[in-house]
Design an enzyme around this catalytic site. Structure first.
Site, PDB file in Angstrom:
ATOM      1  N   ASN A   1     -65.039 -41.867   9.925  1.00  0.00           N
ATOM      2  CA  ASN A   1     -65.024 -40.466   9.596  1.00  0.00           C
ATOM      3  C   ASN A   1     -63.793 -39.928   8.800  1.00  0.00           C
ATOM      4  O   ASN A   1     -62.753 -40.309   8.746  1.00  0.00           O
ATOM      5  CB  ASN A   1     -64.565 -39.661  10.966  1.00  0.00           C
ATOM      6  CG  ASN A   1     -65.698 -40.160  12.015  1.00  0.00           C
ATOM      7  OD1 ASN A   1     -66.644 -40.059  11.930  1.00  0.00           O
ATOM      8  ND2 ASN A   1     -64.771 -40.526  13.094  1.00  0.00           N
TER       9      ASN A   1
ATOM     10  N   GLU B   1     -72.311 -50.994   4.508  1.00  0.00           N
ATOM     11  CA  GLU B   1     -71.778 -51.840   5.791  1.00  0.00           C
ATOM     12  C   GLU B   1     -71.475 -53.406   5.289  1.00  0.00           C
ATOM     13  O   GLU B   1     -70.554 -53.973   5.411  1.00  0.00           O
ATOM     14  CB  GLU B   1     -72.658 -51.925   7.011  1.00  0.00           C
ATOM     15  CG  GLU B   1     -72.572 -50.638   7.740  1.00  0.00           C
ATOM     16  CD  GLU B   1     -71.194 -50.140   8.121  1.00  0.00           C
ATOM     17  OE1 GLU B   1     -70.412 -50.745   7.931  1.00  0.00           O
ATOM     18  OE2 GLU B   1     -71.183 -48.872   8.505  1.00  0.00           O
TER      19      GLU B   1
ATOM     20  N   HIS C   1     -64.135 -48.171   3.895  1.00  0.00           N
ATOM     21  CA  HIS C   1     -65.156 -47.360   3.891  1.00  0.00           C
ATOM     22  C   HIS C   1     -64.700 -45.825   3.000  1.00  0.00           C
ATOM     23  O   HIS C   1     -65.675 -45.355   2.619  1.00  0.00           O
ATOM     24  CB  HIS C   1     -65.662 -46.838   5.330  1.00  0.00           C
ATOM     25  CG  HIS C   1     -66.693 -47.642   6.037  1.00  0.00           C
ATOM     26  ND1 HIS C   1     -68.075 -48.222   5.289  1.00  0.00           N
ATOM     27  CD2 HIS C   1     -66.848 -48.280   7.249  1.00  0.00           C
ATOM     28  CE1 HIS C   1     -68.508 -48.838   6.036  1.00  0.00           C
ATOM     29  NE2 HIS C   1     -67.932 -49.069   7.324  1.00  0.00           N
TER      30      HIS C   1
ATOM     31  N   GLU D   1     -62.417 -49.751   8.448  1.00  0.00           N
ATOM     32  CA  GLU D   1     -62.540 -48.197   8.457  1.00  0.00           C
ATOM     33  C   GLU D   1     -62.052 -47.490   7.014  1.00  0.00           C
ATOM     34  O   GLU D   1     -62.504 -46.636   6.380  1.00  0.00           O
ATOM     35  CB  GLU D   1     -62.276 -47.723   9.559  1.00  0.00           C
ATOM     36  CG  GLU D   1     -62.894 -48.415  10.856  1.00  0.00           C
ATOM     37  CD  GLU D   1     -64.372 -48.466  10.599  1.00  0.00           C
ATOM     38  OE1 GLU D   1     -65.025 -47.616  10.169  1.00  0.00           O
ATOM     39  OE2 GLU D   1     -64.803 -49.440  11.415  1.00  0.00           O
TER      40      GLU D   1
HETATM   41  N1  0A1 Z   1     -69.794 -47.066  10.594  1.00  0.00           N
HETATM   42  C1  0A1 Z   1     -69.169 -47.762  11.761  1.00  0.00           C
HETATM   43  C2  0A1 Z   1     -69.999 -48.287  12.717  1.00  0.00           C
HETATM   44  C3  0A1 Z   1     -70.655 -47.254  13.974  1.00  0.00           C
HETATM   45  C4  0A1 Z   1     -71.922 -47.160  14.032  1.00  0.00           C
HETATM   46  C5  0A1 Z   1     -72.458 -46.386  14.922  1.00  0.00           C
HETATM   47  C6  0A1 Z   1     -71.505 -45.720  15.869  1.00  0.00           C
HETATM   48  O1  0A1 Z   1     -71.951 -45.062  16.880  1.00  0.00           O
HETATM   49  C7  0A1 Z   1     -73.234 -45.242  17.441  1.00  0.00           C
HETATM   50  C8  0A1 Z   1     -70.163 -45.876  15.769  1.00  0.00           C
HETATM   51  C9  0A1 Z   1     -69.716 -46.897  14.770  1.00  0.00           C
HETATM   52  C10 0A1 Z   1     -68.505 -48.974  11.167  1.00  0.00           C
HETATM   53  O2  0A1 Z   1     -69.160 -49.744  10.358  1.00  0.00           O
HETATM   54  O3  0A1 Z   1     -67.379 -49.421  11.244  1.00  0.00           O
HETATM   55 ZN    ZN Z   2     -68.619 -50.221   8.786  1.00  0.00          ZN
END
Ligand code: 0A1
Ligand code: ZN
Length: 879
Positions: free
Chosen positions: A271, A326, A307, A304
């Site tokens: 986030n 990802e 990202h 993170e």
């Molecule tokens: N985007 C995050 C991964 C993530 C995906 C879904 C979630 O809840 C359902 C939580 C985290 C990452 O790649 O770190």
């Molecule tokens: Zn990720």
């Protein structure tokens, strides 16, 4: 509609742009654990002036609607249509302002998606589609807008109130309540929204970016964990510096917050400026966390943080493009870890992970390309394929273009797409255009599933001094896709003499020879490479650094493998050769065991291990990797019909035989490394611990092991050494194990993360009795079926990492596990679906086990009101 219940299949080809621009979202939260009230106000602007009237489509799930107005006119049920999770206001002809008020109930949200309660504080998880559980909104990643968020709550229960961006106001309101207002200047999709409210302690530091921005770094944790944040903070600062140096990317706000929670479905979440982490990836102290935990924290904190550019500043057009953010971000975190620690060790661990997690996925009922074409439940596509295989595909761009070419591509990608929601094709185009090359065929990697096999054969012509290598690629049909095309494979090659010297490489038609690794590119189904001036029959060192994610099939002789293990300059090839030798040795004993013939230790493996143990030059961590026998799941993958017990027996036999034959060597190495020095966090100290503990695991197969392990347990000042000793005692069935386990429990009973390790150690113990231990442990006060970490530690580990337990011939493991999937489905469908995938490879077992697993899958599939998450997994498996 029930939480997450069956959704219809969504296709990538059906993508349609959203016709409206959302011009700022104002959110007002009246925070309460039982009930939270959410007021939202947003302006919709038609993207095309003069366009025909358009529907406004919003998403919402489990929301109690209090009111909804459009341009201040109250809407009633007759003004819109609600279907599944969408609300459609038809034919809106002009720009308008929508205001909504809803009620939600975070305290009873056990799915951990949307707004929920963890301990005493509230937090959100919105990726992929959790925002719709908070308020009505176009919950799709291509709708980006700026957010202004006001949080109002009781001051004593919720002293800390956080959201994305900068704090722009705060104050006290009536009745002991207070409020804080946050503004995020960067437009973002709803999946990056976050809020946190509650009583949290904080650790603070700062980072000055290279352009001079002073960024406040704050890690929020529950008060008792305040002494476990140092490593996370250091990792964050290292990530920020690394991204500036390696990728030329700088942080863009004045605040970066991390919040750790014990209740989280995944690893962590990026986030904007308010990352939320599973506490495993934040909290560490030498006595509570292992070296692997420390490395995991560094990697995930990096992931993170990275990202922020690859995911947040440039995001995904739709969820089919998930690997865009990802795969790229995993590649970046792998490179970060490689630059921080040992590049070679990191590479080997990545390859091991790919083979043990992604290859089986690609060979099972959930096979999908890194960019899937359809899904029913997007949460089921946060997979090893999208993440880890996706990262290997980014790595291939890097291998083909070199660091400079790759960075040119990245620069163009950001120039073109900063602030946008884009596709994998856009990324490929930026790489191609920046380097002025055609990558069309390379693009097949995005649409083809399955693991390519490369059959390599060679021929040496002594008279002509020529050496011919023939490569043929073939991708077997997968569950989702029959016809496969040839792919572009970077092929890094070396040739060794029998005594291990690197040979100069000169392709027919070339003017001169080059010494060292040669990067070739294969793109046809079959290709031949002819080398000239080759003075002896060479040992081929294939796909150095694992230059393409393929299965490499070459019939190495034991002597050739020995040469590679002893001399190859490429750490991956050395390790892989040792693995091949071990796989061959174990599978041969497995066959002998099945035939009732006596098992024996292969002389070449013994010799190779003696060589490894006598190598005082190489990085100890690499030696440890080379002596780690392939795990049972990987061995199972090499068989047509998995022989669960045979593999276990043969692997144990080889381990014990090596330990007996080489006891003196293991003991000498162990003693040399067990130097009584106090704990250090350096990469070098970690490497030494890894070799020491692998030596101990072999010594535990001899009479000398138990006392060594007990002594190590008693003198240990860190969790790595403690766990290695204790796990070793448990696995060997030592009578000392029970007391040691209960002392460990006594010491750590109120420490959630350490107790997870206590559960894991017991859940992995081989044998059919473990199911009873696991069942009993479910009643332990430290266990909770509601908590994903506990479920993974006890139930997940039993099903995924304990083959002789889970696959017990009487079906007791299967029945127990199916019960858990059904129980979990009512609480947390995402976790239930992950657990259900333990049955995915049922068709690879003998008739008896197949039948038992199928029966359990059918039992799960027939549960009334089964979630869409679990339904997609089990129905695919049954199909
Ligand atoms: N985007 C995050 C991964 C993530 C995906 C879904 C979630 O809840 C359902 C939580 C985290 C990452 O790649 O770190
Ligand atoms: Zn990720």
């Amino acid at each position: 509609m029930k939480e997450g219940s069956a959704r219809k299949v969504i296709y990538r080809k059906d993508y349609k742009a959203y016709p409206w621009e959302v011009n700022q979202l104002d959110l007002y939260f009246e925070i309460g654990s039982e009930t939270t009230i959410v007021r939202a106000e947003m302006e919709f602007l038609l993207k095309e002036v003069d366009s025909a009237p358009q529907d406004i489509v919003l998403n919402g799930s489990n929301l109690e609607l209090v009111s909804m107005t459009l341009n201040d006119r109250a809407l009633s049920a007759a003004d819109y249509v609600i279907e599944d999770e969408t609300l459609t206001i038809p034919d809106v002809s002009q720009n308008c302002v929508l205001k909504t008020e809803v009620r939600i109930h975070p305290g009873s949200n056990s799915a951990l998606e949307g707004l929920y309660l963890s301990g005493e504080f509230l937090l959100t998880q919105c990726e992929a589609q959790g925002f719709r559980k908070i308020t009505w909104f176009p919950d799709r990643p291509d709708v980006m807008t700026t957010y202004r968020v006001t949080l109002e709550a009781d001051q004593s229960a919720f002293p800390v109130l956080l959201s994305n961006g900068n704090q722009v106001g705060s104050g006290e309101s009536a009745d002991g309540r207070h409020w804080v207002c946050w503004e995020d200047p960067f437009p973002k999709p709803s999946y990056l929204f976050a809020l946190v409210a509650g009583q949290l302690a904080l650790v603070e530091d700062h980072f000055i970016t290279r352009s001079g921005r002073d960024v406040a770094l704050r890690i929020y944790v529950e008060a008792e964990n305040i002494d476990r944040c140092e490593h996370a903070m250091e990792s964050l600062i290292n990530s920020m510096r690394w991204d500036e140096n390696r990728f030329d990317l700088e942080y863009d706000l004045d605040i970066y917050h991390i919040v750790a929670t014990n209740d989280f479905n995944m690893g962590a979440m990026e986030n904007k400026s308010l990352n939320i982490f599973n506490s495993i990836y934040v909290l560490a102290r030498p006595d509570t966390a292992t070296d692997a935990d420390y490395q995991g924290i560094e990697g995930v904190i990096g992931h993170e943080y990275f990202h922020n550019w690859t995911g947040n500043r440039v995001t995904c057009q739709d969820w089919f493009q998930l690997t865009l953010k990802e795969g790229l971000t995993v590649f970046r975190d792998e490179e970060f870890s490689a630059d921080m620690q040992s590049r070679a060790v990191k590479r080997i661990r990545v390859v091991r992970g790919l083979r043990s997690r992604q290859f089986p996925e690609d060979d099972g009922p959930m096979a999908h390309p890194i960019r899937p074409d359809h899904y029913a439940e997007i949460n089921n596509f946060y997979t090893a394929t999208v993440y880890q295989k996706g990262a290997t595909i980014i790595r291939m761009y890097h291998t083909l273009l070199g660091e400079t070419g790759f960075q040119k591509g990245m620069k163009l990608y950001f120039e073109r797409h900063d602030g946008q929601a884009v596709t994998c094709d856009d990324f490929l185009a930026a790489m191609a255009d920046a380097n002025n090359i055609n990558l069309d065929r390379f693009g097949r990697w995005y649409s083809q599933s399955g693991t390519p096999q490369v059959h390599v054969s060679d021929h040496y012509d002594a008279g002509a001094q020529k050496y011919r290598l023939t490569l043929r690629q073939h991708t077997p049909a997968t569950h989702d896709q029959k016809d496969k095309q040839p792919l572009v494979l970077p092929f890094a090659l070396g040739l060794l003499t029998a005594s291990g010297d690197e040979m100069p490489l000169q392709l027919e038609g070339e003017a001169e020879a080059v010494t060292g690794t040669r990067l070739l590119v294969m793109q046809e189904e079959q290709e031949e490479f002819i080398f000239v001036g080759v003075s002896e029959d060479p040992v081929p060192s294939l796909f150095r650094d694992y230059s393409a994610p393929v299965k490499i099939l070459f019939d190495y002789s034991p002597e050739q493998l020995a040469t590679l293990i002893a001399y190859d300059s490429d750490a991956y090839v050395r390790w892989d050769a040792a693995q091949r030798m071990a796989v061959n040795a174990i599978l041969e004993q497995c066959t002998r065991h099945a035939q009732g013939t006596e098992m024996r230790l292969d002389a070449s493996l013994l010799k190779a291990f003696r060589g490894i143990l006598s190598d005082h030059q190489a990085d100890p961590a690499l030696l440890a990797e080379a002596m780690t026998l392939p795990d049972e799941a990987y061995l199972a993958d090499q068989m047509d019909v998995v022989d669960v017990d045979g593999i276990h027996t043969a692997r144990e036999f080889i381990k014990k035989a090596l330990a007996r034959e080489l006891e003196v060597f293991f003991a000498e190495r162990y003693t040399g490394l067990n130097d009584g020095q106090s704990y250090q966090k350096t990469a070098e100290a970690m490497a030494r611990r890894s070799l020491k503990n692998i030596c101990m695991s072999y010594l535990l197969e001899t009479d000398a092991g138990e006392s060594l392990a007990v002594a190590q347990l008693e003198s240990s000042d860190n969790m790595t050494d403690t766990l290695a000793a204790l796990q070793g005692l448990i696995l060997t069935g030592s009578p000392r194990a029970e007391k040691a386990l209960s002392e460990f429990e006594g010491k750590w009973q109120s420490d959630a993360l350490v107790m997870d390790k206590w559960f894991v150690m017991q859940a992995v113990k081989p044998g059919k009795d473990t199911v009873n231990t696991v069942r009993k442990l479910m009643d332990h006060p430290a266990f909770s079926i509601q908590n994903p970490n506990k479920v993974r530690a006890l139930i997940g580990v039993f099903a995924m990492l304990n083959p002789t337990g889970f696959h017990a011939a009487d079906g007791s493991g299967y029945a127990f596990h199916a019960d858990r999937v059904i129980e979990l489905d009512g609480l947390n469908p995402q976790i239930a679906a992950r657990m259900a995938s333990a049955f995915n490879r049922w068709k690879r077992y003998d008739e008896g086990r197949k039948e038992l697993m199928k029966t359990e899958l059918q039992r799960i599939a027939s549960v009334p009101d089964l979630s869409g998450d679990v339904s997609e997994i089990v129905n695919n498996a049954l199909r």
